[in-house]
Design a protein around this motif. Structure first.
Motif, PDB file in Angstrom:
ATOM      1  N   UNK A 261      41.059  40.050  38.256  1.00 28.13           N
ATOM      2  CA  UNK A 261      41.739  40.684  39.385  1.00 28.13           C
ATOM      3  C   UNK A 261      41.585  42.195  39.380  1.00 28.13           C
ATOM      4  N   UNK A 262      41.759  42.804  38.209  1.00 29.88           N
ATOM      5  CA  UNK A 262      41.615  44.256  38.097  1.00 29.88           C
ATOM      6  C   UNK A 262      40.185  44.693  38.394  1.00 29.88           C
ATOM      7  N   UNK A 263      39.224  43.927  37.922  1.00 30.33           N
ATOM      8  CA  UNK A 263      37.818  44.296  38.110  1.00 30.33           C
ATOM      9  C   UNK A 263      37.361  44.188  39.556  1.00 30.33           C
ATOM     10  N   UNK A 264      38.006  43.338  40.352  1.00 31.13           N
ATOM     11  CA  UNK A 264      37.637  43.265  41.770  1.00 31.13           C
ATOM     12  C   UNK A 264      38.428  44.270  42.602  1.00 31.13           C
ATOM     13  N   UNK A 265      39.244  45.086  41.935  1.00 31.10           N
ATOM     14  CA  UNK A 265      39.938  46.170  42.632  1.00 31.10           C
ATOM     15  C   UNK A 265      41.308  45.826  43.173  1.00 31.10           C
TER      16      UNK A 265
END
Length: 89
Positions: free
Chosen positions: A27-31
């Motif tokens: 989730x964090x990596x997709x912004x």
């Protein structure tokens, strides 16, 4: 998710406990900011690694229990207003 024009403001993770860490990172990596039920991670030493991913992508993860759901609305209450101003969270 990154290839679309639509941006995700935040995701809610309600998967089995052993998957929380990897789903939060995704989730964090997709912004997106991430809301996750307890426990955030199974091993305490994974918290530092999550902090690094948060820092790298400029997003946050939030842990909650079912008794604290009203706090989620408080933490993200500005999401709609910022989105209407053209800002991504």
């Amino acid at each position: 998710m990154k290839r679309t024009e639509n941006k995700i403001d935040y995701v809610s993770i309600c998967s089995p406990n052993y998957l929380h860490d990897s789903h939060i990172r995704f989730g964090l990596r997709v912004g997106a900011n991430v809301i996750c039920e307890k426990p955030l991670v199974l091993n305490p030493w994974n918290i530092d690694a999550l902090k690094e991913v948060e820092k790298e992508h400029g997003k946050k993860s939030l842990q909650y229990s079912s008794a604290e759901t009203s706090s989620i609305y408080y933490c993200f209450e500005g999401a709609d207003s910022k989105r209407s101003e053209g800002q991504n969270l």
